[in-house]
Design a protein around this motif. Structure first.
Motif, PDB file in Angstrom:
ATOM      1  N   SER A  52       0.848  -1.188   0.000  1.00 38.02           N
ATOM      2  CA  SER A  52       0.000   0.000   0.000  1.00 38.02           C
ATOM      3  C   SER A  52       0.887   1.242   0.000  1.00 38.02           C
ATOM      4  O   SER A  52       1.972   1.246   0.592  1.00 38.02           O
ATOM      5  N   ASN A  53       0.435   2.269  -0.702  1.00 36.32           N
ATOM      6  CA  ASN A  53       1.102   3.582  -0.693  1.00 36.32           C
ATOM      7  C   ASN A  53       2.336   3.691  -1.597  1.00 36.32           C
ATOM      8  O   ASN A  53       3.026   4.705  -1.574  1.00 36.32           O
ATOM      9  N   GLY A  82       2.259   3.777  -4.791  1.00 41.12           N
ATOM     10  CA  GLY A  82       1.917   4.600  -5.950  1.00 41.12           C
ATOM     11  C   GLY A  82       1.325   3.830  -7.125  1.00 41.12           C
ATOM     12  O   GLY A  82       1.368   4.308  -8.264  1.00 41.12           O
ATOM     13  N   LYS A  83       0.712   2.690  -6.864  1.00 42.87           N
ATOM     14  CA  LYS A  83       0.125   1.889  -7.959  1.00 42.87           C
ATOM     15  C   LYS A  83      -1.002   2.660  -8.650  1.00 42.87           C
ATOM     16  O   LYS A  83      -1.105   2.675  -9.876  1.00 42.87           O
ATOM     17  N   THR A  84      -1.845   3.278  -7.827  1.00 41.71           N
ATOM     18  CA  THR A  84      -2.955   4.031  -8.410  1.00 41.71           C
ATOM     19  C   THR A  84      -2.421   5.212  -9.223  1.00 41.71           C
ATOM     20  O   THR A  84      -2.865   5.470 -10.351  1.00 41.71           O
ATOM     21  N   CYS A  85      -1.440   5.916  -8.664  1.00 43.36           N
ATOM     22  CA  CYS A  85      -0.896   7.083  -9.371  1.00 43.36           C
ATOM     23  C   CYS A  85      -0.211   6.684 -10.681  1.00 43.36           C
ATOM     24  O   CYS A  85      -0.341   7.380 -11.699  1.00 43.36           O
ATOM     25  N   THR A 144      -5.523  10.747  -3.962  1.00 42.01           N
ATOM     26  CA  THR A 144      -5.873   9.324  -4.028  1.00 42.01           C
ATOM     27  C   THR A 144      -6.211   8.830  -2.635  1.00 42.01           C
ATOM     28  O   THR A 144      -5.761   9.397  -1.645  1.00 42.01           O
ATOM     29  N   THR A 186      -6.799   2.039  -2.341  1.00 41.74           N
ATOM     30  CA  THR A 186      -7.684   1.286  -3.242  1.00 41.74           C
ATOM     31  C   THR A 186      -8.385   0.169  -2.469  1.00 41.74           C
ATOM     32  O   THR A 186      -7.767  -0.518  -1.656  1.00 41.74           O
ATOM     33  N   GLY A 218      -3.226  -2.588  -1.991  1.00 37.84           N
ATOM     34  CA  GLY A 218      -2.042  -3.076  -1.273  1.00 37.84           C
ATOM     35  C   GLY A 218      -2.378  -3.517   0.141  1.00 37.84           C
ATOM     36  O   GLY A 218      -1.684  -4.343   0.714  1.00 37.84           O
ATOM     37  N   ASP A 273      11.255  11.000  -7.928  1.00 33.28           N
ATOM     38  CA  ASP A 273      11.357  12.465  -7.799  1.00 33.28           C
ATOM     39  C   ASP A 273      11.850  12.846  -6.407  1.00 33.28           C
ATOM     40  O   ASP A 273      12.477  13.888  -6.226  1.00 33.28           O
ATOM     41  N   ALA A 283       5.605   8.672 -10.795  1.00 29.84           N
ATOM     42  CA  ALA A 283       4.265   8.971 -11.312  1.00 29.84           C
ATOM     43  C   ALA A 283       3.975  10.452 -11.156  1.00 29.84           C
ATOM     44  O   ALA A 283       3.176  11.031 -11.894  1.00 29.84           O
TER      45      ALA A 283
HETATM   46  N1  LIG Z   1       6.642  11.866  -4.323  1.00 31.33           N
HETATM   47  C1  LIG Z   1       5.830  11.003  -4.925  1.00 31.33           C
HETATM   48  N2  LIG Z   1       4.687  10.625  -4.342  1.00 31.33           N
HETATM   49  C2  LIG Z   1       3.894   9.732  -5.004  1.00 31.33           C
HETATM   50  C3  LIG Z   1       4.232   9.197  -6.259  1.00 31.33           C
HETATM   51  N3  LIG Z   1       3.272   8.328  -6.635  1.00 31.33           N
HETATM   52  C4  LIG Z   1       2.371   8.330  -5.647  1.00 31.33           C
HETATM   53  N4  LIG Z   1       2.730   9.177  -4.668  1.00 31.33           N
HETATM   54  C5  LIG Z   1       2.004   9.447  -3.426  1.00 31.33           C
HETATM   55  O1  LIG Z   1       1.982   8.238  -2.663  1.00 31.33           O
HETATM   56  C6  LIG Z   1       0.740   8.093  -1.998  1.00 31.33           C
HETATM   57  C7  LIG Z   1       0.103   6.760  -2.330  1.00 31.33           C
HETATM   58  O2  LIG Z   1      -0.192   6.696  -3.725  1.00 31.33           O
HETATM   59  P1  LIG Z   1      -1.237   5.633  -4.303  1.00 31.33           P
HETATM   60  O3  LIG Z   1      -1.092   5.645  -5.774  1.00 31.33           O
HETATM   61  O4  LIG Z   1      -2.579   5.879  -3.759  1.00 31.33           O
HETATM   62  O5  LIG Z   1      -0.663   4.284  -3.663  1.00 31.33           O
HETATM   63  P2  LIG Z   1      -1.202   2.785  -3.891  1.00 31.33           P
HETATM   64  O6  LIG Z   1      -0.001   1.937  -4.131  1.00 31.33           O
HETATM   65  O7  LIG Z   1      -2.243   2.778  -4.933  1.00 31.33           O
HETATM   66  O8  LIG Z   1      -1.824   2.422  -2.469  1.00 31.33           O
HETATM   67  P3  LIG Z   1      -3.017   1.339  -2.157  1.00 31.33           P
HETATM   68  O9  LIG Z   1      -4.170   1.660  -3.020  1.00 31.33           O
HETATM   69  O10 LIG Z   1      -3.317   1.517  -0.693  1.00 31.33           O
HETATM   70  O11 LIG Z   1      -2.440  -0.012  -2.425  1.00 31.33           O
HETATM   71  C8  LIG Z   1      -0.127   9.299  -2.396  1.00 31.33           C
HETATM   72  O12 LIG Z   1      -0.019  10.281  -1.392  1.00 31.33           O
HETATM   73  C9  LIG Z   1       0.543   9.809  -3.679  1.00 31.33           C
HETATM   74  O13 LIG Z   1       0.376  11.199  -3.844  1.00 31.33           O
HETATM   75  C10 LIG Z   1       5.457   9.625  -6.862  1.00 31.33           C
HETATM   76  O14 LIG Z   1       5.859   9.234  -7.963  1.00 31.33           O
HETATM   77  N5  LIG Z   1       6.210  10.533  -6.148  1.00 31.33           N
END
Ligand SMILES: Nc1nc2c(ncn2[C@@H]2O[C@H](COP(=O)(O)OP(=O)(O)OP(=O)(O)O)[C@@H](O)[C@H]2O)c(=O)[nH]1
Ligand SMILES: [Mg+2]
Length: 225
Positions: A35-36, A38-41, A55, A58, A84, A144, A172
């Protein structure tokens, strides 16, 4: 809200039309990792060209689709953006791995535990006996945030080599990396194009409940359970 079953039936019907017309092959790609990370992003960036405004964790799975052209063939990539968090994914796991054509493992370069947990994700994947030829790739996200990066590239590369996967480090969030995110998924699309035909048998597709999520784009489908 439309029931998941209603939506999947509509989806199957639509797929049947596509198949009949011989227009596109459809490929199911699952995106997994802690989780967290960045899969969704990442999937949102690829499908919508943007970083999402906000976001939330998920729940179950979000579906995103993108139609791409690879060497004169039009393909539909169906991305399964999985949850996640254990409590949000538990009952969905068999659905994730059914009729998968490719797997994207994601970790966060600023979080060691997300890298260490890749062994867990790979082992879950292996337990579901995906075919040998199913392409897998590894993506280190959040590049980044260099100041907080803790997973060295060479460590990640060694891990990727040991598991026969290409490694991509990207972001992302960073707009200048948008083309790179696109290139990562297109690399997969190229691999998939030369693999087997991609229409999941309908018998395996009718137990999911899906409803269209209009809040993002009509390319997105959300699964409830
Ligand atoms: N700095 C940075 N933050 C990011 C990036 N991608 C995602 N984030 C941040 O990371 C956090 C989690 O992103 P999500 O895409 O929701 O993560 P996830 O993997 O989908 O999480 P689950 O749905 O819980 O499994 C959010 O606060 C985003 O803004 C990135 O490339 N750089
Ligand atoms: Mg998510």
């Amino acid at each position: 809200m439309q029931t998941v079953e209603g939506a999947i039936e509509a989806s199957i019907a639509q797929s049947a039309i596509i198949e009949k017309q011989g227009q596109k092959r459809i490929f199911k790609i699952i995106v997994i990792g802690d989780s967290n990370v960045g899969k969704t992003c990442l999937t949102f960036r690829f499908c919508s060209g943007k970083f999402p405004d906000k976001t939330e964790a998920t729940i179950g799975v979000d579906f995103r689709e993108k139609v791409v052209k690879v060497e004169n063939e039009t393909l539909k990539l169906q991305l399964w953006d999985t949850a996640g968090q254990e409590r949000f994914r538990k009952s969905m796991i068999p659905h994730y791995y059914r009729n998968v054509h490719a797997v994207v493992f994601v970790y966060d370069v600023t979080k060691t535990s997300s890298f260490d947990n890749l062994t867990h994700w790979i082992s879950e994947c292996n337990q579901h006996k995906l075919g040998e030829g199913i392409p897998r790739i590894l993506v280190g996200n959040k590049c980044d945030d260099q100041r907080n990066a803790v997973v060295p590239t060479n460590t990640a590369q060694r891990f990727a080599d040991n598991h026969n996967m290409p490694l991509f480090e990207t972001s992302a969030k960073d707009d200048s990396e948008s083309d790179h995110v696109e290139a990562i998924f297109m690399t997969l699309a190229h691999k998939l194009r030369s693999s087997r035909p991609m229409m999941p048998p309908t018998s395996n597709r009718n137990s999911l409940n899906m409803s269209r999520n209009n809040s993002q784009s009509d390319q997105n489908l959300r699964c409830c359970f």
